[in-house]
Design an enzyme around this catalytic site. Sequence first.
Site, mmCIF file in Angstrom:
data_model
loop_
_atom_site.group_PDB
_atom_site.id
_atom_site.type_symbol
_atom_site.label_atom_id
_atom_site.label_comp_id
_atom_site.label_asym_id
_atom_site.label_seq_id
_atom_site.Cartn_x
_atom_site.Cartn_y
_atom_site.Cartn_z
ATOM 1 N N LYS A 1 0.884 -1.174 0.000
ATOM 2 C CA LYS A 1 0.000 0.000 0.000
ATOM 3 C C LYS A 1 0.916 1.217 0.000
ATOM 4 O O LYS A 1 0.837 2.104 0.871
ATOM 5 C CB LYS A 1 -0.922 -0.067 1.229
ATOM 6 N N ASP B 1 -2.782 -12.374 5.163
ATOM 7 C CA ASP B 1 -3.814 -13.104 5.897
ATOM 8 C C ASP B 1 -5.127 -13.034 5.107
ATOM 9 O O ASP B 1 -5.807 -14.032 4.860
ATOM 10 C CB ASP B 1 -3.970 -12.449 7.284
ATOM 11 N N ASP C 1 -6.761 -16.060 2.238
ATOM 12 C CA ASP C 1 -8.098 -16.630 2.453
ATOM 13 C C ASP C 1 -9.006 -16.354 1.256
ATOM 14 O O ASP C 1 -9.812 -17.191 0.860
ATOM 15 C CB ASP C 1 -8.736 -16.046 3.720
#
Length: 357
Positions: free
Chosen positions: A192, A248, A252
């Site tokens: 980012k 994370d 997923d």
Amino acid sequence: MQATICVMPGDGIGPEIVSQALLVLGKAAAKFGHEFTKVDALIGGAAIDACGVPLPEDTARAAAASDAALLGAVGGPKWDAIDPAIRPEKGLLAIRKHLGLFANLRPAALFDELKSACCLRPDIVGAGLDVLVVRELTGGAYFGEPRGIETRGGEKVGFNTMIYSESEVRRIAKVGFEAARKRRGKLCSVDKANVLDVSRLWREVVVAVAGDYPDVELSHMYVDNAAMQLVRNPSQFDVIVTENLFGDILSDEAAVITGSIGMLPSASLGEKNPGLYEPIHGSAPDIAGTDAANPLATILSVAMMLRYSFALETEARCIEDAVSKALSQGYRTGDIMEPGKTKLGCKAMGEIVAGLI
Ligand code: NAD
């Protein structure tokens, strides 16, 4: 080759899926002339029952002394009410820490035969879906200091620190580049950097490491765009490398797209062996002991072990091909069952795959 593998079946379906993975590993070892010595160790609820702690010292020692570690899953309702300090899941965190595992590798691949389980439109996944997310596991906002909740100006504030040193970024970037080299040679670093200083440093270090990997094509993407691109056009990705919190979430997201939790393996790596290999799913207490579990995620975790801990690419591919063949011959466990296919239990699926090695 000769190697020692620390085997930690854990709880619930753990022992069932691990024994099928070992059956397949044994077949591959015999075919290619390798000798793997297995050392059994307790972890999770099984270890709490036997020794009162989720990661006994014997297990930590056995795992550290081995060349690779294979884990089933931990946890279950039996241990839900015990002291949170010694819950089964703490065993998992403790072994990762003990082995210094800072890189988590999660492939999300869609087998052609399971395309109907995918939650994206067929025209989107038509070009294929085979992404490897390399997530930094020990740094970033989950571990950064200072952190806490305190009172400032008459109200409570909560804060965490997303912090990375150059050396932390360098070592995870290297894992990303090495993994891309073993695959299709493309690495996308997700950050980012338009907002976060920590991401600017991340990008700077990744670009510097890229100098050692002229054969790998490096790109950069902001995390919000990456989350979108994973569902709009996932086939553009080969390897994604990213920091802990972003990884994370993205790992997923990538996993759920494939639609089948029982199919997804993972590896956690440190500076040197042993790496830890495990399916991404949990101990599935609802089906434990019924021979209904899908052992393929654990079997594919063993393939990752051969690739990443032992550099046995041909052997790893052989196991992955056997899984593919079992699926194309119409064999399915309950979780991936479709009309017209042959439903198998955990043991029978393991035996079919082993027979296809
Ligand atoms: P889970 O992954 O165990 O199960 C979720 C659902 O998926 C269940 O319906 C289960 O039957 C199904 N499922 C999972 N793996 C399967 C397989 N191989 N074959 C067929 N079906 C499968 O998640 P949960 O129910 O949230 O957690 C159960 C326990 O596992 C909890 O104690 C949790 O803390 C623990 N857990 C452990 C790990 C780990 O060991 N790495 C990871 C997640 C959860």
